[in-house]
Scaffold this active site. Structure first.
Site, PDB file in Angstrom:
ATOM      1  N   CYS A 143      -2.575   8.104   1.501  1.00 57.30           N
ATOM      2  CA  CYS A 143      -1.463   9.051   1.660  1.00 57.30           C
ATOM      3  C   CYS A 143      -1.909  10.463   1.264  1.00 57.30           C
ATOM      4  O   CYS A 143      -2.745  11.044   1.934  1.00 57.30           O
ATOM      5  CB  CYS A 143      -0.242   8.578   0.875  1.00 57.30           C
ATOM      6  SG  CYS A 143       1.280   9.388   1.399  1.00 57.30           S
ATOM      7  N   HIS A 153       0.431   3.563   3.663  1.00 50.45           N
ATOM      8  CA  HIS A 153       0.178   2.855   2.412  1.00 50.45           C
ATOM      9  C   HIS A 153      -0.255   1.420   2.703  1.00 50.45           C
ATOM     10  O   HIS A 153       0.604   0.568   2.938  1.00 50.45           O
ATOM     11  CB  HIS A 153       1.442   2.846   1.535  1.00 50.45           C
ATOM     12  CG  HIS A 153       1.757   4.164   0.929  1.00 50.45           C
ATOM     13  ND1 HIS A 153       1.260   4.551  -0.294  1.00 50.45           N
ATOM     14  CD2 HIS A 153       2.493   5.205   1.378  1.00 50.45           C
ATOM     15  CE1 HIS A 153       1.685   5.768  -0.580  1.00 50.45           C
ATOM     16  NE2 HIS A 153       2.435   6.192   0.422  1.00 50.45           N
ATOM     17  N   GLU A 176      -1.224  -0.755   0.659  1.00 46.17           N
ATOM     18  CA  GLU A 176      -0.695  -1.634  -0.404  1.00 46.17           C
ATOM     19  C   GLU A 176       0.768  -1.995  -0.170  1.00 46.17           C
ATOM     20  O   GLU A 176       1.294  -2.878  -0.843  1.00 46.17           O
ATOM     21  CB  GLU A 176      -0.903  -0.969  -1.772  1.00 46.17           C
ATOM     22  CG  GLU A 176       0.095   0.134  -2.144  1.00 46.17           C
ATOM     23  CD  GLU A 176      -0.191   1.494  -1.492  1.00 46.17           C
ATOM     24  OE1 GLU A 176      -1.020   1.550  -0.560  1.00 46.17           O
ATOM     25  OE2 GLU A 176       0.452   2.488  -1.904  1.00 46.17           O
TER      26      GLU A 176
END
Lengths: 252, 197
Positions: B80, B178, B180
């Site tokens: 990001c 993202h 994750e």
């Protein structure tokens, strides 16, 4: 193309998921970690946890709940409840939230939104806006303290002010519809979605995939629901299939 | 697998650490410039403002070590804002220099679409991508790079206009989304990066 989101919500008190009607009459509906994992597996795009604990002890439990949910959850997590200061938000983010939502505290002290955005970025700051139709004269007013207090403040004007200050998303709950199963307040959803340029999540009143579709067609970027998923009548996946069949763009 | 994560003080650090653990890594936090340089693998996450993050990296004495590591091609993942910091700068914080490993500026997403972009959008990798695969990724951004950087393989996403979803070169990977928070697709990408040379 950015897809529409389907977001289950877990109202958590003292480490357990509860769900009430019109924010009252809470009843137990299960373990948050187990439910979070199940919703992700079903295709949930995001998860919201609202901590409805009333005590400091309950708040401390909520932090442990967020940590436990984060360990298993691989999608975005928004946490709200009791965020009054930057420090409250920091604790939740540190525990594993990706966004924090604030409601009554921001109405009382709007500068909180600017402080949160300055520290964590707008994309991290969600304004939880509870609105109700005015008793007379039309339009909607902001309600706070879990619906106990009508402020008289115009909901649309507050939405615009909040996004100017620092809110990067609006979680819009209709106080008139929450927990009723009568469907989202579509005129309210549409009015707020047109008034702001940040994403809007519709909440309050969903009982069917048709209700979710109606809110998305009214301009919501995402739909939040609790009861329809908790009761096991349907799954997130089945709801997304139904929405996709209606031509809505979804992650599947 | 030892992976170190840079803490800039305002990131969704817990999510990044949890995501790396689910992908099989044992992440720790960067304690200083030496640790940053020596880490087998390094993750630069980031949310918040470009200028504040750059200032925080300078104040922690990590900036030049980070640049050295990137220029040496050492295995590094930017997420990001962590991607935008690799560029020359950002419209978000005029006058603040980025690391300059990628050309161009991060620019604000166009009018006429919801900003911030919050949610899932399609990632389309270019033909020379090794780590990046097509799929839906989770975004939370108001700014993005618009130019294909020479010498890097790029993936693209459209929100109003096309922008850089991610770039990769060997074991260096930077994602505007993202990973994750991108479900099984994102976890698979993290796993591939952890194994990349």
């Amino acid at each position: 193309m950015l897809t529409r989101r389907v977001i289950p919500c877990l109202d958590v008190r003292d480490g357990r998921v509860v769900k009430g009607v019109r924010f009252q009459g809470l009843r137990d509906a299960g373990d948050p970690v187990e439910q979070a994992a199940r919703y992700e597996a079903q295709g949930a795009d995001e998860l919201v946890i609202l901590d409805v604990s009333a005590t400091d002890e309950g708040r401390a439990t909520a932090i442990r709940t967020v940590e436990a949910v984060r360990a298993v959850l691989g999608i975005p997590l928004t946490v709200g409840g009791g965020v009054r200061e930057v420090e409250d938000a920091r604790r939740l983010l540190e525990a594993g939230a990706d966004k924090v939502s604030t409601n009554t505290a921001a109405v009382r002290r709007p500068a909180l939104l600017a402080e949160l955005a300055e520290r964590f970025g707008r994309q991290c700051v969600v304004l939880a806006l509870d609105a109700a139709a005015r008793l007379e004269g039309g339009g909607w007013e902001v309600v706070v303290r879990a619906g106990k207090e009508r402020t008289g403040q115009d909901a649309l004007a507050w939405a615009v002010e909040a996004t100017t200050l620092g809110a990067g998303e609006i979680l819009l709950t209709s106080w008139d519809r929450d927990g009723t199963g009568l469907g989202y307040d579509l005129p309210l959803t549409s009015a707020i979605a047109q008034a702001v340029t940040v994403p809007v999540i519709a909440s309050g009143g969903a009982a069917s995939a048709a209700h979710l579709a109606a809110a998305l067609h009214a301009g919501a970027d995402a739909v939040l629901a609790a009861t329809i998923f908790h009761d096991g009548h349907t799954t997130v996946g089945a709801v997304k299939d139904a929405l996709a069949a209606l031509g809505l763009e979804l992650r599947r | 697998m030892r992976v170190l994560v840079v803490s800039t003080g305002a990131a969704n650090l817990a999510s990044v650490l949890a995501g790396l653990r689910r992908a099989g890594a044992e992440p720790g936090l960067v304690s200083g410039a030496d640790a940053l340089l020596q880490a087998e693998r390094l993750v630069l996450p980031g949310v918040g403002a470009f200028g504040a993050a750059a200032t925080s990296l300078h104040a922690a004495g990590l900036w030049s070590a980070l640049l050295e590591r990137l220029e040496a091609g050492r295995p590094t993942l930017g997420i990001c804002l962590g991607l935008q910091l690799w560029a020359q700068g950002s419209e978000e914080s005029p006058g603040v220099a980025g690391l300059g490993v990628l050309p161009g500026l991060a620019k604000r997403l166009p009018d006429g679409v919801r900003v911030p972009q919050l949610g899932w959008n399609w990632v389309e990798p270019g033909r020379n991508c090794q780590l990046l695969q097509p799929g839906y990724a989770s975004y939370a951004n108001s700014y993005a790079l618009r130019e294909a950087p020479e010498g890097w393989a790029a993936a693209w996403t459209t929100h109003g206009e096309p922008f850089i979803a991610a770039v990769e070169r060997g074991a260096q990977l930077a994602c505007q989304f993202h990973p994750e928070l991108s479900g099984p697709w994102g976890q698979a990408l993290l796993t591939r990066w952890l194994g990349a040379r």
